[in-house]
Motif scaffolding. Structure first.
Motif, mmCIF file in Angstrom:
data_model
loop_
_atom_site.group_PDB
_atom_site.id
_atom_site.type_symbol
_atom_site.label_atom_id
_atom_site.label_comp_id
_atom_site.label_asym_id
_atom_site.label_seq_id
_atom_site.Cartn_x
_atom_site.Cartn_y
_atom_site.Cartn_z
ATOM 1 N N LEU A 45 -63.419 18.629 70.891
ATOM 2 C CA LEU A 45 -64.655 18.462 70.147
ATOM 3 C C LEU A 45 -64.465 17.459 69.019
ATOM 4 O O LEU A 45 -63.441 17.465 68.338
ATOM 5 C CB LEU A 45 -65.110 19.794 69.551
ATOM 6 C CG LEU A 45 -65.452 20.896 70.558
ATOM 7 C CD1 LEU A 45 -65.564 22.229 69.845
ATOM 8 C CD2 LEU A 45 -66.738 20.579 71.274
ATOM 9 N N GLN A 67 -74.428 19.639 48.842
ATOM 10 C CA GLN A 67 -73.581 20.832 48.856
ATOM 11 C C GLN A 67 -72.264 20.582 49.564
ATOM 12 O O GLN A 67 -71.695 21.481 50.177
ATOM 13 C CB GLN A 67 -74.331 21.989 49.517
ATOM 14 C CG GLN A 67 -75.538 22.449 48.718
ATOM 15 C CD GLN A 67 -76.221 23.644 49.340
ATOM 16 O OE1 GLN A 67 -76.117 23.866 50.542
ATOM 17 N NE2 GLN A 67 -76.909 24.421 48.523
ATOM 18 N N GLU A 122 -71.029 18.506 55.462
ATOM 19 C CA GLU A 122 -71.514 19.341 56.560
ATOM 20 C C GLU A 122 -71.166 18.639 57.856
ATOM 21 O O GLU A 122 -71.519 17.488 58.057
ATOM 22 C CB GLU A 122 -73.026 19.527 56.446
ATOM 23 C CG GLU A 122 -73.626 20.399 57.520
ATOM 24 C CD GLU A 122 -75.110 20.627 57.284
ATOM 25 O OE1 GLU A 122 -75.492 20.945 56.144
ATOM 26 O OE2 GLU A 122 -75.883 20.461 58.247
ATOM 27 N N GLN A 123 -70.463 19.346 58.744
ATOM 28 C CA GLN A 123 -69.967 18.734 59.964
ATOM 29 C C GLN A 123 -70.955 18.906 61.104
ATOM 30 O O GLN A 123 -71.449 20.000 61.370
ATOM 31 C CB GLN A 123 -68.607 19.337 60.339
ATOM 32 C CG GLN A 123 -67.540 19.058 59.273
ATOM 33 C CD GLN A 123 -66.164 19.527 59.660
ATOM 34 O OE1 GLN A 123 -65.825 19.652 60.827
ATOM 35 N NE2 GLN A 123 -65.337 19.787 58.648
ATOM 36 N N PHE A 146 -71.373 18.355 65.188
ATOM 37 C CA PHE A 146 -70.500 18.313 66.351
ATOM 38 C C PHE A 146 -71.125 17.583 67.545
ATOM 39 O O PHE A 146 -72.339 17.651 67.770
ATOM 40 C CB PHE A 146 -70.122 19.732 66.783
ATOM 41 C CG PHE A 146 -69.084 20.365 65.906
ATOM 42 C CD1 PHE A 146 -69.434 20.954 64.710
ATOM 43 C CD2 PHE A 146 -67.748 20.359 66.282
ATOM 44 C CE1 PHE A 146 -68.471 21.532 63.884
ATOM 45 C CE2 PHE A 146 -66.780 20.936 65.476
ATOM 46 C CZ PHE A 146 -67.144 21.515 64.279
ATOM 47 N N GLY A 147 -70.257 16.935 68.312
ATOM 48 C CA GLY A 147 -70.651 16.381 69.592
ATOM 49 C C GLY A 147 -70.566 17.428 70.678
ATOM 50 O O GLY A 147 -70.135 18.560 70.432
ATOM 51 N N TYR A 163 -72.057 29.099 63.100
ATOM 52 C CA TYR A 163 -72.399 28.064 64.064
ATOM 53 C C TYR A 163 -72.781 28.732 65.382
ATOM 54 O O TYR A 163 -72.268 29.809 65.723
ATOM 55 C CB TYR A 163 -71.198 27.145 64.328
ATOM 56 C CG TYR A 163 -70.996 26.034 63.329
ATOM 57 C CD1 TYR A 163 -70.372 26.270 62.101
ATOM 58 C CD2 TYR A 163 -71.413 24.734 63.604
ATOM 59 C CE1 TYR A 163 -70.176 25.229 61.198
ATOM 60 C CE2 TYR A 163 -71.215 23.700 62.704
ATOM 61 C CZ TYR A 163 -70.602 23.956 61.505
ATOM 62 O OH TYR A 163 -70.414 22.928 60.607
ATOM 63 N N GLN A 206 -73.199 27.950 69.659
ATOM 64 C CA GLN A 206 -72.796 27.037 70.732
ATOM 65 C C GLN A 206 -73.492 27.462 72.019
ATOM 66 O O GLN A 206 -73.178 28.506 72.592
ATOM 67 C CB GLN A 206 -71.273 27.055 70.918
ATOM 68 C CG GLN A 206 -70.740 26.025 71.889
ATOM 69 C CD GLN A 206 -69.218 26.005 71.942
ATOM 70 O OE1 GLN A 206 -68.563 27.034 71.859
ATOM 71 N NE2 GLN A 206 -68.637 24.810 72.042
ATOM 72 N N LEU A 261 -71.778 22.312 69.053
ATOM 73 C CA LEU A 261 -71.919 23.351 68.044
ATOM 74 C C LEU A 261 -72.999 22.948 67.051
ATOM 75 O O LEU A 261 -73.040 21.818 66.579
ATOM 76 C CB LEU A 261 -70.597 23.535 67.297
ATOM 77 C CG LEU A 261 -69.512 24.276 68.061
ATOM 78 C CD1 LEU A 261 -68.137 23.895 67.522
ATOM 79 C CD2 LEU A 261 -69.724 25.772 67.953
ATOM 80 N N LEU A 310 -74.959 24.023 63.388
ATOM 81 C CA LEU A 310 -74.892 24.841 62.186
ATOM 82 C C LEU A 310 -76.167 25.664 62.045
ATOM 83 O O LEU A 310 -77.268 25.125 62.038
ATOM 84 C CB LEU A 310 -74.711 23.959 60.956
ATOM 85 C CG LEU A 310 -74.654 24.666 59.612
ATOM 86 C CD1 LEU A 310 -73.400 25.538 59.521
ATOM 87 C CD2 LEU A 310 -74.690 23.662 58.469
ATOM 88 N N LYS A 358 -75.254 28.287 56.011
ATOM 89 C CA LYS A 358 -73.998 28.245 55.261
ATOM 90 C C LYS A 358 -74.159 28.916 53.909
ATOM 91 O O LYS A 358 -75.231 28.882 53.307
ATOM 92 C CB LYS A 358 -73.523 26.813 55.080
ATOM 93 C CG LYS A 358 -74.476 25.920 54.312
ATOM 94 C CD LYS A 358 -73.913 24.498 54.240
ATOM 95 C CE LYS A 358 -74.894 23.549 53.570
ATOM 96 N NZ LYS A 358 -74.391 22.153 53.544
#
Lengths: 115, 112
Positions: free
Chosen positions: A91, A100, A103-104, A106-107, B36, B38, B44, B46, B49
């Motif tokens: 990933l 804040q 913030e990640q 994702f692919g 998260y 999926q 994934l 979010l 938080k």
């Protein structure tokens, strides 16, 4: 679609072969991360970049693994001399600093099967 | 060391009933916590938080989570389950740095 993209989505290879995966982050994101997810487990951190600099590598990233982000945009993850234990979902995520923190995003991942 | 423990590997609920996915954390200080989701063949995403601004955190798709320091918990809830909620859910923390540490996941099944 302006999200994180990964190529290929699936890869089947024979043990001992080398493989390379590509990740294209969201364009304005300066940080890029790689994670590995094995069946039935949560993702585990491998490494991350800020622009072209690789800032941290996990112990999981053995000498057979190498990641690059040469121009601070896309990144590649290469696995040399693949082993069956390398079979997993790889990933990629990218992030920028918001109000804040980071913030990640994702692919979809690259699923690697080593036979 | 910081970690998260998801107490259920699989949860099944009927459509229209409440959802509760449990997560406990272990930390020597107030952590950042995330949930998260999926979906199969998707990345994934979010959901929400917690970063110490408010103990009750509202996320997307009607989900919310409450940070309870006394119980070291960050459970995810939704009042009414929808078929589209069927997915794998991960409780996640970081160490105040870049690495996300994921729990082992809870697979949510919705019964029609």
């Amino acid at each position: 679609d302006t999200g994180v993209s990964q190529d290929p989505r699936h890869k089947i290879t024979k043990r001992g072969q080398n493989v390379t995966f590509r990740c294209d982050p969201i364009s304005e994101h300066n940080r890029l991360y790689w994670y590995r997810q094995t069946l039935g487990q949560g993702p585990e951190f491998l490494t991350y970049f800020q622009n072209e600099a690789q800032l941290e590598k996990s112990r999981l990233l053995s000498d057979r693994f190498s990641a690059e982000r040469p121009k601070g945009s896309f990144s590649t993850l290469e696995i040399q001399r693949t082993e069956q234990g390398d079979s997993a979902m790889y990933l990629c995520a990218s992030s920028f600093k918001g109000p804040q923190g980071y913030e990640q995003y994702f692919g979809p991942g690259t699923r690697l099967t080593v036979t | 060391a910081q970690s998260v423990t998801q107490l259920d590997s699989h949860v099944s609920v009927s459509e229209g009933t409440p959802v509760l996915l449990r997560c406990n954390y272990s930390s020597s200080y107030s952590p950042s916590l995330f949930w998260y989701v999926q979906h199969p063949n998707k990345g994934l995403q979010l959901l929400l938080k917690y970063t110490s601004a408010a103990t009750l955190v509202k996320g997307i798709n009607g989900f919310e989570a409450e940070f309870k320091k006394s119980e070291t918990s960050f459970h995810l809830t939704k009042p009414s389950a929808h078929m589209s909620d069927a997915a794998e859910y991960f409780c996640v923390t970081n160490f105040g740095n870049e690495k996300l540490t994921f729990g082992t996941g809870t697979r949510l099944t919705i019964i029609p």
